[in-house]
Design a protein around this motif. Sequence first.
Motif, PDB file in Angstrom:
ATOM      1  N   GLN A  25       0.822  -1.207   0.000  1.00 11.02           N
ATOM      2  CA  GLN A  25       0.000   0.000   0.000  1.00 11.02           C
ATOM      3  C   GLN A  25       0.855   1.254   0.000  1.00 11.02           C
ATOM      4  O   GLN A  25       0.535   2.238  -0.664  1.00 11.02           O
ATOM      5  CB  GLN A  25      -0.943  -0.035   1.204  1.00 11.02           C
ATOM      6  CG  GLN A  25      -2.007  -1.121   1.092  1.00 11.02           C
ATOM      7  CD  GLN A  25      -2.787  -1.350   2.368  1.00 11.02           C
ATOM      8  OE1 GLN A  25      -2.315  -1.031   3.463  1.00 11.02           O
ATOM      9  NE2 GLN A  25      -3.994  -1.893   2.251  1.00 11.02           N
ATOM     10  N   LYS A  28      -0.357  -3.354  -6.323  1.00 14.39           N
ATOM     11  CA  LYS A  28      -1.709  -3.913  -6.227  1.00 14.39           C
ATOM     12  C   LYS A  28      -1.736  -5.444  -6.308  1.00 14.39           C
ATOM     13  O   LYS A  28      -2.575  -6.077  -5.684  1.00 14.39           O
ATOM     14  CB  LYS A  28      -2.596  -3.356  -7.343  1.00 14.39           C
ATOM     15  CG  LYS A  28      -2.836  -1.855  -7.254  1.00 14.39           C
ATOM     16  CD  LYS A  28      -3.815  -1.514  -6.137  1.00 14.39           C
ATOM     17  CE  LYS A  28      -5.236  -1.935  -6.488  1.00 14.39           C
ATOM     18  NZ  LYS A  28      -6.199  -1.498  -5.451  1.00 14.39           N
ATOM     19  N   SER A  41      -8.245  -5.981   2.227  1.00 12.99           N
ATOM     20  CA  SER A  41      -7.369  -4.963   1.645  1.00 12.99           C
ATOM     21  C   SER A  41      -7.916  -4.530   0.287  1.00 12.99           C
ATOM     22  O   SER A  41      -8.896  -5.085  -0.217  1.00 12.99           O
ATOM     23  CB  SER A  41      -5.948  -5.511   1.476  1.00 12.99           C
ATOM     24  OG  SER A  41      -5.898  -6.439   0.392  1.00 12.99           O
TER      25      SER A  41
END
Length: 211
Positions: free
Chosen positions: A98, A103, A149
């Motif tokens: 993050q 990603k 997440s």
Amino acid sequence: MRIALLGATGGTGLSFLEQALGNGHTIKALARTPENLTINHPNLVIQAGNVFTVSSLTSLMQDTDVVVSVFGISGIWQARKPRGLYSIGGTNVIKAMQETGHKRLLAVTSSGVEPQPNDGFFFKYIFKPLFLEKMYEDMRILEKNILTSNLDYTIVRPPYLTDGPLTGQYRISATGNFADDKDLSRADLAHFLLHETEQSGYIRKTVALSY
């Protein structure tokens, strides 16, 4: 593709390295003891560090496209005291991704995090509670943190892993564990991880593997 690899010195990590480098990918590998990784290749960079240090993870992830996490506990005695390897170390991986804007994550846990229909009496009521349950609980925390997440994750749950050969022939389930799961070679686990790294067919899925 530029791959950040966690757990490069284990059996699955070494197999993944061999297969990924053979396919022309560039690997940045994190190792607590870099000298234990004896592979030399122009497309391999080895960085000292561990998953308990977020700064070493963010450094590793610079100039990479995907994070492949295959680090884990090496034996049943260590499994009794996981010491937050998955719940803390794995969550640090999420934090580092993050922070760096990454990603895509492929993370290996185990089919044992859920009850298995083919678990025998001894394994279910004696061996698993005594030796493996604390490790599985640590993995469950990691899986929960991944699921909540914003990452494009693939969680991979293999069964018991062996040092068997690479076959490229195994079953894949994205709807839960196999009721009749069988041992899987680390080479075939690495094969799936590499294929998924290249193709991204199971984004935001939890995948079980078995022969």
